[in-house]
Design an enzyme around this catalytic site. Structure first.
Site, PDB file in Angstrom:
ATOM      1  N   ARG A 252       0.867  -1.171   0.000  1.00 38.64           N
ATOM      2  CA  ARG A 252       0.000   0.000   0.000  1.00 38.64           C
ATOM      3  C   ARG A 252       0.907   1.225   0.000  1.00 38.64           C
ATOM      4  NH1 ARG A 252      -2.033   0.514   5.628  1.00 38.64           N
ATOM      5  NH2 ARG A 252      -0.531   2.192   5.604  1.00 38.64           N
TER       6      ARG A 252
ATOM      7  N   HIS B 104      -3.020   4.369   5.160  1.00 35.76           N
ATOM      8  CA  HIS B 104      -4.205   3.509   5.264  1.00 35.76           C
ATOM      9  C   HIS B 104      -5.429   4.193   4.653  1.00 35.76           C
ATOM     10  CE1 HIS B 104      -7.240   0.863   6.870  1.00 35.76           C
ATOM     11  NE2 HIS B 104      -7.757   1.838   7.579  1.00 35.76           N
TER      12      HIS B 104
ATOM     13  N   TYR C  79       4.602   4.852  11.384  1.00 30.00           N
ATOM     14  CA  TYR C  79       4.906   3.427  11.542  1.00 30.00           C
ATOM     15  C   TYR C  79       5.750   2.809  10.431  1.00 30.00           C
ATOM     16  CZ  TYR C  79       0.628   3.271   8.693  1.00 30.00           C
ATOM     17  OH  TYR C  79      -0.316   3.470   7.731  1.00 30.00           O
TER      18      TYR C  79
HETATM   19  C1  LIG Z   1     -13.856  -6.448  12.626  1.00 30.16           C
HETATM   20  C2  LIG Z   1     -13.076  -5.197  12.374  1.00 30.16           C
HETATM   21  N1  LIG Z   1     -12.142  -4.814  13.256  1.00 30.16           N
HETATM   22  C3  LIG Z   1     -11.460  -3.662  13.075  1.00 30.16           C
HETATM   23  C4  LIG Z   1     -11.691  -2.876  11.992  1.00 30.16           C
HETATM   24  C5  LIG Z   1     -10.956  -1.543  11.831  1.00 30.16           C
HETATM   25  N2  LIG Z   1     -10.037  -1.590  10.682  1.00 30.16           N
HETATM   26  C6  LIG Z   1     -10.392  -1.117   9.485  1.00 30.16           C
HETATM   27  S1  LIG Z   1      -9.233  -1.428   8.302  1.00 30.16           S
HETATM   28  C7  LIG Z   1      -8.222  -2.183   9.426  1.00 30.16           C
HETATM   29  C8  LIG Z   1      -6.937  -2.779   8.938  1.00 30.16           C
HETATM   30  C9  LIG Z   1      -7.160  -3.858   7.925  1.00 30.16           C
HETATM   31  O1  LIG Z   1      -5.971  -4.374   7.433  1.00 30.16           O
HETATM   32  P1  LIG Z   1      -5.929  -5.383   6.224  1.00 30.16           P
HETATM   33  O2  LIG Z   1      -6.903  -6.479   6.438  1.00 30.16           O
HETATM   34  O3  LIG Z   1      -4.528  -5.770   6.018  1.00 30.16           O
HETATM   35  O4  LIG Z   1      -6.498  -4.574   4.986  1.00 30.16           O
HETATM   36  P2  LIG Z   1      -5.869  -3.249   4.331  1.00 30.16           P
HETATM   37  O5  LIG Z   1      -6.445  -2.083   5.070  1.00 30.16           O
HETATM   38  O6  LIG Z   1      -4.393  -3.342   4.424  1.00 30.16           O
HETATM   39  O7  LIG Z   1      -6.363  -3.287   2.927  1.00 30.16           O
HETATM   40  C10 LIG Z   1      -8.785  -2.163  10.685  1.00 30.16           C
HETATM   41  C11 LIG Z   1      -8.154  -2.699  11.886  1.00 30.16           C
HETATM   42  C12 LIG Z   1     -12.667  -3.318  11.093  1.00 30.16           C
HETATM   43  N3  LIG Z   1     -12.962  -2.627   9.994  1.00 30.16           N
HETATM   44  N4  LIG Z   1     -13.334  -4.479  11.299  1.00 30.16           N
END
Ligand SMILES: Cc1ncc(C[n+]2csc(CCOP(=O)(O)OP(=O)(O)O)c2C)c(N)n1
Ligand SMILES: Cc1ncc(C[n+]2csc(CCOP(=O)(O)OP(=O)(O)O)c2C)c(N)n1
Ligand SMILES: [Mg+2]
Ligand SMILES: [Mg+2]
Lengths: 322, 353, 353, 322
Positions: free
Chosen positions: C254, C258, C267
């Protein structure tokens, strides 16, 4: 036809499977075994494994895959083995099942029924006797039904499965073996029914507490009280009309349920009845409920569960002096 | 940006055949094998007695571990007293072998308070009913012990069905990421109530799940008590040494129904059960010990006697109805009862007067 | 009672190196590669434009897929129109490449209704925010389609962080047991918000989780668009043919934070980001096409123009404030509003008058 | 010291970490990033990764491992990133955290705090604005706290962490950046506080709705109403004494919260106040709440959230004629 509530539920599932090929049952041990309460007995044999499926042991997975099936146009009926074992599926229920239609502005309706055996009184060990209805009531987007009679067990379950909305269908475990008449036509969901008319005060109950209230009403006659009993049948939507008509007539009401009292279903019922009938009430709406404790060990459950005695004590507190 | 896959992968996969000791020509260990046998005999008797007590209404329900005694006994014996055991509802026997009062161990199943013992006394977590939910507890406890610098390992037991739950996945992942000193023992007894393994998992083995977390997966014949003990001890030693968690799958079979309330005839045939009876863990170990002349008549008689004493203790201990105090309903909800609970307790007291 | 482990195990493990096409001397496919490139250019522009619109307050939040366009584009192009796509919050671009109106795709992120499009029209499930919860939906939908006899495959997207959730585990297990026609694509972009993969998993690769469910795990360079497309097409064909599900891990990065609200500097370091910029999926494919003389100036110009048109459409479509009708708050909670909702709707109407 | 609520919470966590080595923080992005709301900012740097740990992304795993840590004698403080992302941990919360002490008859206390940012008003997309307090209130065995001031944010969180019982600590998202004075000494949990005295009627609120009620009370002066505002601070246990003393004085009350009304917190509050103050009430206890709908899109949330206007409309309905 006389049958048990479990038998009536079985019949409802069978008729739904037979009438609508979109109906599919999913759950743990519902196939070969016919469910731990035998509610799905014989259905896998009759309709095949793909209509009545033993899933892997994972409740979020069950409800989540059922959600996907409903998105494709099927009408899944999910069995959660016991009340407390529906909790792993809570996120799927609250964040998806209850919201899919709304989130998509009606484009993706979610016709899905979640059957949950609930409540105590069967001597079940820990996690097998929860009354979890407050959680579902507090979740906008879910219908919540719970029968107290054999006829409603059949009729409401058929309605739930036919509904284009998700329904949490709560089955009172301790009434599974209670007998009654199966009549195909019952009043629609969303409507409460006066199970017993009464002039002195109104008992408001649902599911496992309806027979308790009927017994209390019977016993009350000796004490000179003529108690009516309203069976809610459906907690969401709530039938304000029927309930309030009764309470306005009697001016006194007691809500009875097994769930803990604090923030339990009776809170909403008492609050809304009071909002609507305030000037008719001779006394605050009483509540007879389980205590605010985790479900107790089976050997103590009789103290926790509302019984006719406690109902009558609450009736006695309804300020009869004035 | 190095995208090559970790070379350890191969080491984390289970062996193609379950680890076995009995019948392989391995030298018997006179220290542990007879002790294992003695406990197996006690264990079997415990199971049959508890089941009998359900028929007499002295126990509400009993999920028997008949057929799985090798796993139960090995799990208890592999641990040091300072370690923690995290049992599921089927693992009462393991708690008894670990030293728990055999009657106290059955409190839950008798309708008494959910945990009839102080978990801290023998370091036995409450018997856990919601499937796989005890696994993250074991990980957290092991992690906490390591943070404190204590030499403590946690052993968590779970069934084949329990591996399908999300909590299984989350627990194993946390354990691996944290390198927590915890060992997971899956007793794969072929069924989750009525559901056979084939409807539960399509994996080559449940032990193959380990590599997906980055921990070793081991496969062991769960009816071969010395084999289970050996694999457990290795894994526990590894965890103790800072090597992190291990997932062990023990292949075994539940000879009885799910519980006394279950009718196993609805979902499995006699032939299947008979085939597993031929691999009874007691017989397997007993025969081998006898072949090596390590099971004197005296020893066998003493084991039987001990087992009978255990059964008698059960009968005696479960003879009467436990007396529970309704006031206890309110006593332990919180450290100190809230005003609401105090008034509810008072109202109940009035009713009972 | 055959306890030997399934011999397929080996076949289910991912290759030791991620699958690559670009730079391996593979013959370019003049059918797909230029089309992939065209979409990558559009995709990058979509990402930069959406991010810019957050700065102007036209979008509330945008989780950019800059750097992950190869996965986004390949996911959309690998599917047939009759298939279903299950995107997460980061996958708006994939929905746009699949044909969704680029403004409608951003409804959620604009503060408008959660799903700004009819999921059934293009067979795109709602953008899913609770992590991994869309995976069981994809499995159930694919299973339902198979039960109906329809030739439909579901492709579900999830992040590396999402693989830690219990729903990931349960979905993959159901898929494998049911042999559902579903493909799981993990876009491993190295982070879950601020949490690097090393704190998320200790596995040799996320694709190693597949064997634990009994499905093949594939590893692919997620910045190599033809490689991702190829692996996806294989897996989709396998699913279509009744071969069951596949787990694919695409290694990508990415490049942006975020979301626009995130401060990635907290980070991760610039050097790491720079290294990944050198493996930009656009550059990787563009360079290779140019080497083979497959990227005429005209084509490049047309692609850029198209991309600009898309950006202009976004700016235009997101220019004004969307007008939402408060009455809609109550319209779709149920098929027909309950008496309670009708009266609440009426009360709001009164307030608004 | 003037600071924001987020700052006060940060300070509470820091002081707890410094004073008691048993305190450990667990959550998603709470380490290096300092949390998406920066409540744990700087704590990993100061106390190390093992005291302030970025966990894998799995809420049941977080709460489940924290439970195990508490079983070993630690005092874990868990952060759930948003309200709706606590649902995956629901089974661990209900079936274990709330029951561990009771199940073991006091042998295994569970001193664990679950911090949950909750509520709307921040323009959050789907699943980022739920008011889920009814679920926790309906679960016996949990304390439920929620601050509305900077001082309470610090004081109540310190009390929660020091408590030997599990506490669900609900942090009103939209007050994170509200400023106020940090005072170390606040009344104990379980006690409501009268934020503003008033003679005409009593507004009962908590968390994000307290400022709304204070604004409504201010605006009400023009209309001739002198409204009192009670800040509950703790939903479990409930401070009947303080609340009822006020309501008995004024004879009129309105409960205000963002959560859906049906089976929401206000149901319990209205019911119990009515039970205790029935003969003092000139009108039924009013409720001003979110609608019974899934949380709406940000662009519509202002219609859903109670504002001073709606509070005053409810006050107007309190039957002032008689
Ligand atoms: C059940 C749940 N817990 C926490 C979150 C908050 N949250 C949104 S995105 C994220 C990180 C997700 O990381 P990843 O699965 O690697 O996807 P990326 O954002 O890197 O595409 C978090 C913790 C959420 N959306 N759903
Ligand atoms: C979360 C949850 N879901 C359902 C159940 C009901 N249940 C009790 S035992 C059981 C089967 C468990 O099978 P397995 O994990 O293989 O263990 P075994 O009984 O064979 O020892 C089920 C479904 C439960 N206890 N917990
Ligand atoms: Mg099993
Ligand atoms: Mg990621």
């Amino acid at each position: 036809m006389t049958t048990t509530m479990a038998g009536a539920l079985n019949r409802a599932l069978r008729d739904a499977l037979a009438e609508d090929p979109a109906v599919h049952l999913l759950g743990e041990d519902i196939g070969t075994l016919g469910g731990v309460f035998r509610v799905t007995d014989g259905l896998a044999a009759e309709f095949g494994d793909e209509r009545c499926t033993d899933t892997p042991l994972a409740e979020a997975g069950i409800l989540g895959t059922a959600t996907g099936m409903a998105m494709y146009g099927l009408r899944p009926v999910v069995e959660m083995q016991f009340d407390a074992f529906a909790y792993p599926a809570f996120e799927q229920l609250v964040s998806h099942v209850a919201r899919m239609r709304n989130r998509t502005r009606g484009a993706l309706p979610l016709p899905l029924t979640v059957r949950i055996p609930y409540g105590g009184g069967i001597g079940g060990v820990e996690h097998h006797s929860d009354s979890s209805e407050a959680y579902y009531m507090a979740t906008p987007g879910l219908h919540v039904m719970t029968p107290s009679t054999v006829a409603d067990a059949y009729g409401l379950l058929r309605q739930a499965i036919a509904s284009d909305d998700p329904v949490v269908f709560l089955e009172p475990k301790r009434l599974y073996w209670a007998k009654g008449e199966l009549e195909p036509d019952v009043p629609p969901g969303g409507r409460a029914v006066l199970r017993r008319p009464g002039a002195s005060a109104t008992l408001i109950a649902y599911g496992p507490s309806v027979p308790v209230c009927l017994a209390a009403a019977e016993a009350a006659r000796e004490r000179g009280w003529d108690l009516g009993v309203v069976d809610l049948r459906t907690l969401v939507p709530f039938d304000d009309e029927t309930v309030c008509a009764e309470v306005r007539r009697t001016g006194r009401a007691v809500v009875v349920h097994e769930a803990a009292g604090f923030a339990g279903p009776g809170a909403e019922i008492a609050a809304r009845v009071t909002e609507r009938c305030f000037h008719y009430l001779a006394a605050p709406v009483g509540r007879v409920t389980g205590f605010d404790i985790p479900y107790p060990p089976p050997l103590l459950e009789r103290h926790h569960l509302p019984d006719a005695e406690r109902v009558l004590a609450a009736v006695a507190r309804l300020q009869w002096e004035d | 940006m190095d995208t090559a896959v970790d070379v350890r992968a191969g080491e984390l996969l289970p062996e193609p055949e379950p680890h076995r000791v009995l019948g392989t020509g391995a030298e018997p260990d006179p220290e542990t094998w007879p002790e294992l046998y003695r406990q197996l005999v006690r264990g079997r008797r415990y199971n049959t007695q508890a089941t009998a007590l359900t028929r007499q209404g002295r126990l509400a329900v009993y999920p028997s571990s008949t057929g799985q005694e090798a796993c139960q006994v090995a799990a208890a014996l592999a641990l040091e007293p300072r370690d923690w055991l995290f049992p599921s509802y089927r693992d009462t026997l393991a708690t008894v072998v670990r030293g728990l009062d055999p009657v106290a161990a059955l409190g839950l199943l008798r309708g008494d308070w959910h945990t009839g013992y102080d978990p801290r006394a023998l370091r036995i977590a409450p018997l856990c009913t919601p499937l796989a939910t005890q696994l993250p507890h074991a990980v957290g406890l092991a992690h906490a012990a390591r943070l404190r610098g204590d030499d403590v390992v946690a052993l968590a037991l779970v069934g084949d069905g329990g591996t399908s739950e999300g909590d299984f996945h989350e627990a194993l992942n946390f354990a691996a990421v944290w390198r927590a000193p915890v060992v997971f023992l899956v007793q794969n007894n072929g069924y989750a109530i009525s559901v056979p393994l084939a409807k539960q998992s399509a994996a080559p083995s449940l032990a193959h799940k380990a590599v997906g977390y980055g921990m070793p997966g081991r496969l062991v014949d769960g009816n071969d008590a010395p084999a289970v003990l050996g694999v457990l001890r290795q894994a526990l030693a590894r965890a103790r040494a800072g090597g992190g968690p291990t997932l062990i799958e023990a292949l075994t079979y539940r000879l009885d129904a799910h519980t006394n309330a279950d009718d196993a005839g609805r979902y499995r045939g006699d032939a299947e059960v008979a085939a597993w009876r031929d691999r009874d863990p007691l017989a397997l170990l007993g025969d081998e010990l006898r072949r090596h002349g390590l099971l004197g008549e005296e020893f066998e008689a003493a084991a039987r006697e001990e087992a009978e004493a255990l059964a008698a203790a059960l009968r005696a201990g479960l003879g009467g109805d436990p007396r529970l105090d309704p006031a206890d309903l309110f006593a332990h909800v919180f450290a100190a009862p809230t005003p609401q609970l105090r008034s509810q307790a008072a109202s109940l007291e009035v009713t009972l007067e």
